[in-house]
Design an enzyme around this catalytic site. Structure first.
Site, PDB file in Angstrom:
ATOM      1  N   VAL A 151       0.987  -1.273  -0.031  1.00 48.68           N
ATOM      2  CA  VAL A 151       0.090   0.201  -0.198  1.00 48.68           C
ATOM      3  C   VAL A 151       0.664   1.297   0.109  1.00 48.68           C
ATOM      4  O   VAL A 151       0.453   2.302  -0.842  1.00 48.68           O
ATOM      5  CB  VAL A 151      -0.899   0.000   1.227  1.00 48.68           C
ATOM      6  CG1 VAL A 151      -2.001   1.094   1.143  1.00 48.68           C
ATOM      7  CG2 VAL A 151      -1.911  -1.264   1.424  1.00 48.68           C
TER       8      VAL A 151
ATOM      9  N   GLU B  53     -10.057   5.314   5.892  1.00 50.80           N
ATOM     10  CA  GLU B  53     -11.130   4.697   4.828  1.00 50.80           C
ATOM     11  C   GLU B  53     -10.614   3.511   4.324  1.00 50.80           C
ATOM     12  O   GLU B  53     -11.455   2.561   3.932  1.00 50.80           O
ATOM     13  CB  GLU B  53     -11.018   5.764   3.674  1.00 50.80           C
ATOM     14  CG  GLU B  53     -12.023   5.478   2.610  1.00 50.80           C
ATOM     15  CD  GLU B  53     -13.453   5.367   3.005  1.00 50.80           C
ATOM     16  OE1 GLU B  53     -13.942   6.279   3.227  1.00 50.80           O
ATOM     17  OE2 GLU B  53     -13.946   3.906   2.948  1.00 50.80           O
TER      18      GLU B  53
ATOM     19  N   ASP C 249      -9.713 -11.761   9.380  1.00 47.32           N
ATOM     20  CA  ASP C 249      -9.810 -10.379   8.522  1.00 47.32           C
ATOM     21  C   ASP C 249     -11.174  -9.896   8.400  1.00 47.32           C
ATOM     22  O   ASP C 249     -11.382  -8.725   8.831  1.00 47.32           O
ATOM     23  CB  ASP C 249      -9.105 -10.622   7.225  1.00 47.32           C
ATOM     24  CG  ASP C 249      -9.289  -9.480   6.417  1.00 47.32           C
ATOM     25  OD1 ASP C 249      -8.097  -8.602   6.570  1.00 47.32           O
ATOM     26  OD2 ASP C 249     -10.108  -9.315   5.501  1.00 47.32           O
TER      27      ASP C 249
ATOM     28  N   LYS D  47     -12.808  -6.274  10.296  1.00 47.76           N
ATOM     29  CA  LYS D  47     -13.770  -5.325   9.232  1.00 47.76           C
ATOM     30  C   LYS D  47     -15.145  -5.288   9.860  1.00 47.76           C
ATOM     31  O   LYS D  47     -15.803  -4.180   9.851  1.00 47.76           O
ATOM     32  CB  LYS D  47     -13.843  -5.635   7.981  1.00 47.76           C
ATOM     33  CG  LYS D  47     -12.276  -5.658   7.219  1.00 47.76           C
ATOM     34  CD  LYS D  47     -12.195  -6.252   5.819  1.00 47.76           C
ATOM     35  CE  LYS D  47     -10.782  -6.268   5.249  1.00 47.76           C
ATOM     36  NZ  LYS D  47     -10.712  -7.224   4.182  1.00 47.76           N
TER      37      LYS D  47
HETATM   38  N1  LIG Z   1      -2.442  -4.824   1.062  1.00 49.82           N
HETATM   39  C1  LIG Z   1      -3.814  -4.710   0.987  1.00 49.82           C
HETATM   40  O1  LIG Z   1      -4.142  -4.995   0.069  1.00 49.82           O
HETATM   41  C2  LIG Z   1      -4.307  -3.898   1.975  1.00 49.82           C
HETATM   42  C3  LIG Z   1      -5.584  -3.714   1.790  1.00 49.82           C
HETATM   43  C4  LIG Z   1      -6.342  -2.827   2.767  1.00 49.82           C
HETATM   44  C5  LIG Z   1      -5.623  -2.466   3.934  1.00 49.82           C
HETATM   45  N2  LIG Z   1      -4.482  -2.915   3.758  1.00 49.82           N
HETATM   46  C6  LIG Z   1      -3.684  -2.447   5.185  1.00 49.82           C
HETATM   47  O2  LIG Z   1      -2.510  -1.631   5.139  1.00 49.82           O
HETATM   48  C7  LIG Z   1      -1.463  -1.866   5.873  1.00 49.82           C
HETATM   49  C8  LIG Z   1      -0.270  -2.113   4.946  1.00 49.82           C
HETATM   50  O3  LIG Z   1      -0.401  -3.338   4.292  1.00 49.82           O
HETATM   51  P1  LIG Z   1       0.829  -3.969   3.249  1.00 49.82           P
HETATM   52  O4  LIG Z   1      -0.064  -4.982   2.452  1.00 49.82           O
HETATM   53  O5  LIG Z   1       1.036  -2.428   2.470  1.00 49.82           O
HETATM   54  O6  LIG Z   1       1.678  -4.475   4.077  1.00 49.82           O
HETATM   55  P2  LIG Z   1       3.305  -4.757   3.448  1.00 49.82           P
HETATM   56  O7  LIG Z   1       3.389  -5.030   2.276  1.00 49.82           O
HETATM   57  O8  LIG Z   1       3.543  -5.928   4.351  1.00 49.82           O
HETATM   58  O9  LIG Z   1       4.202  -3.453   4.163  1.00 49.82           O
HETATM   59  C9  LIG Z   1       4.353  -3.494   5.096  1.00 49.82           C
HETATM   60  C10 LIG Z   1       5.475  -2.215   5.419  1.00 49.82           C
HETATM   61  O10 LIG Z   1       5.676  -1.810   6.810  1.00 49.82           O
HETATM   62  C11 LIG Z   1       7.365  -1.910   6.983  1.00 49.82           C
HETATM   63  N3  LIG Z   1       7.294  -2.305   8.231  1.00 49.82           N
HETATM   64  C12 LIG Z   1       6.578  -3.548   9.066  1.00 49.82           C
HETATM   65  N4  LIG Z   1       7.052  -3.219  10.301  1.00 49.82           N
HETATM   66  C13 LIG Z   1       7.902  -2.251  10.411  1.00 49.82           C
HETATM   67  C14 LIG Z   1       8.588  -1.990  11.550  1.00 49.82           C
HETATM   68  N5  LIG Z   1       8.421  -2.695  12.816  1.00 49.82           N
HETATM   69  N6  LIG Z   1       9.390  -0.770  11.542  1.00 49.82           N
HETATM   70  C15 LIG Z   1       9.452  -0.148  10.325  1.00 49.82           C
HETATM   71  N7  LIG Z   1       8.930  -0.491   9.144  1.00 49.82           N
HETATM   72  C16 LIG Z   1       7.880  -1.699   9.398  1.00 49.82           C
HETATM   73  C17 LIG Z   1       7.627  -3.102   6.102  1.00 49.82           C
HETATM   74  O11 LIG Z   1       9.068  -2.795   5.713  1.00 49.82           O
HETATM   75  P3  LIG Z   1       9.906  -3.595   4.819  1.00 49.82           P
HETATM   76  O12 LIG Z   1       9.462  -3.111   3.379  1.00 49.82           O
HETATM   77  O13 LIG Z   1      11.666  -3.134   4.876  1.00 49.82           O
HETATM   78  O14 LIG Z   1       9.596  -4.943   4.924  1.00 49.82           O
HETATM   79  C18 LIG Z   1       6.768  -2.701   4.844  1.00 49.82           C
HETATM   80  O15 LIG Z   1       7.590  -1.661   3.949  1.00 49.82           O
HETATM   81  C19 LIG Z   1      -1.797  -3.063   6.885  1.00 49.82           C
HETATM   82  O16 LIG Z   1      -2.384  -2.363   7.884  1.00 49.82           O
HETATM   83  C20 LIG Z   1      -3.068  -3.667   6.174  1.00 49.82           C
HETATM   84  O17 LIG Z   1      -4.062  -4.445   6.965  1.00 49.82           O
HETATM   85  C21 LIG Z   1      -3.604  -3.501   3.026  1.00 49.82           C
END
Ligand SMILES: NC(=O)c1ccc[n+]([C@@H]2O[C@H](COP(=O)([O-])OP(=O)(O)OC[C@H]3O[C@@H](n4cnc5c(N)ncnc54)[C@H](OP(=O)(O)O)[C@@H]3O)[C@@H](O)[C@H]2O)c1
Length: 429
Positions: free
Chosen positions: A16, A131, A203, A207
């Protein structure tokens, strides 16, 4: 438009976060016109700052220390996209402490510690926008929280998890087993390597808690939501559903009953003509009802970097406008202390599939168990004979607690060899 630039600090730059930085860059002129100022990502915390990332932000903006982002006096808005409860929760609280509004997509955090976060944002009069936490790219939170302020919603029924909807769609349309459909979802990137959070309904429950809280101005947490996953749904159940004119979906249901909130997530049969039956593959759909507005349906991509990022950027623009105006958007709307209606008091229809002895009198024995527990049978038929004999029942509306009692008692009936499946049937009788 002000010539000011507001600086966004990102916590996380994964699926994201990456899409958010790209959208903010690619649409910067249009965003500036709407926000009334420029929005610029100036610091990003990630786990591994040395990782190569396809984002239009200089590598010097990356840090492994998220506190650095929150603490930086140059950062105006904190955007939390790292996920998980900690350190995300403490970082959001620290942002409020430093008078910075927050945008987050973190359903896990909001559905467990929403009260703590909103109390902190209220105490400081700061925005907390989310959102993207429900329905990814589908605008849901703002319509429910703001556009429908004058409505008293009575129910929300949603397909809010794309992974399980994809699996159930492949099982229904291609006759795949649960394991085959899940394997395909993983290969196509619709399911995580560890699919537990999706498959077991965690999940969707998070929601559901957020939707119930917004819709009914209540504090509903994930633990209040009754939850069953899709791991026990079989192709046989799906075939019986089809023959009866139903499809099987994992539903998140939030209802208001005599001022109490009922919230549940479980697989269920819904009539094939219901609008949610047409929500296929990894799509999400949310069906909302109220006395004034009638029926509303929201449909779209509930996950994925780009769709979710559009919701995040929309929040960033709103929060930026509020900051410039020295104002605050609608704060927490969970101002009613409603109690949660226990699942045992829920009333619904059920499908139950039993493997039974094939001999006269079996049906009467089973019917007497249902009768004793006030569960009346709407239809019943036999599938197979001899060692393969099965009975399929559809009940009339019955109380969940009594139905479950009947199921327990069926376990002690000699003629019942196995209770193979139970599914709720969501239909108007
Ligand atoms: N993906 C979706 O379709 C989606 C949809 C709706 C909501 N969301 C929500 O959006 C949020 C992000 O999702 P995502 O899919 O983008 O997750 P992701 O791809 O796993 O990305 C997580 C990011 O956070 C960083 N991170 C994690 N722990 C950390 C820490 N302790 N210190 C510093 N950086 C840290 C990671 O670093 P690295 O890159 O170095 O690993 C990565 O850049 C979540 O809350 C998820 O539930 C996601």
């Amino acid at each position: 438009m002000s010539d000011r630039t507001l600086r966004v600090g990102l916590l996380g730059c994964g699926t994201v976060g990456t899409a958010v930085t790209r959208l903010l860059h690619d649409h910067r002129e249009d965003i500036a016109r709407r926000a009334g100022c420029r929005l610029e990502v100036s610091k990003i915390a990630v786990r591994d700052p040395s990782k190569r990332r396809e984002v239009p932000v200089h590598s010097s903006a990356f840090t492994a220390d998220p506190v650095e982002v929150v603490d930086d006096p140059a950062i105006d808005i904190v955007c939390e996209l790292m996920g998980g409860s900690e350190p995300a929760g403490s970082l959001i609280l620290a942002a409020f402490d430093r008078d910075k509004p927050v945008v987050t997509a973190n359903k896990e955090l909001l559905s467990t510690r929403g009260r703590e976060l909103f109390d902190a944002s209220d105490a400081k009069g700061l925005d907390l926008y989310f959102e993207a936490a429900v329905g990814g790219g589908i605008p849901l939170v703002r319509p429910l929280k703001e556009s429908l302020t004058a409505e008293r919603l009575t129910s929300i029924i949603g397909i809010v998890n794309g992974t399980t909807n994809y699996v159930l769609t492949r099982m229904s349309e291609n006759g795949m087993s649960f394991a085959e459909a899940l394997g395909e979802a993983q290969r196509l990137g619709y399911a995580e390597a560890d699919p537990t959070a999706d498959v077991d309904g965690h999940d969707a429950a998070a929601k559901c808690a957020i939707l119930a809280s917004i819709a009914f101005n209540a504090r509903v947490v994930a633990g209040d939501v009754y939850r069953e996953g899709i791991g026990r749904v079989t192709t046989e159940d799906i075939e019986f559903a089809r023959r009866l004119g139903y499809v099987v979906k994992l539903l998140a249901i939030a209802e208001l009953h005599e001022e109490r909130v009922a919230a549940r997530v479980h697989p269920a049969m819904i009539p094939s003509e219901h609008p949610l039956a047409a929500v296929r593959d990894a799509f999400n759909g949310v069906f909302v009802e109220g006395p004034n507005v009638g029926e509303l349906m929201f449909y779209g991509r509930g996950a994925g970097g780009e769709p979710t990022a559009t919701a995040v950027v929309g929040d960033l623009v709103t929060v930026a406008r509020n900051l410039l105006a020295g104002a605050r958007g609608v704060g927490c709307t969970c101002f009613l202390e409603r109690t949660v209606r226990p699942m045992s008091e829920m009333e619904g229809q059920y499908y139950i599939l039993l493997r039974v002895e094939d001999r006269p009198g079996v049906l009467a024995e089973i019917a007497s168990v249902f009768g004793r527990n006030d569960v009346s049978i709407k239809s019943v038929w036999q599938e197979g004979t001899g060692a393969d004999a099965q009975l399929v029942f559809i009940t009339h509306r019955a109380r969940e607690g009594l139905f479950q009692q009947a199921v327990t008692e069926l376990g002690g009936v000699r003629a019942v060899e196995e209770v193979r499946s139970i599914l709720r049937v969501e239909a108007e009788e």
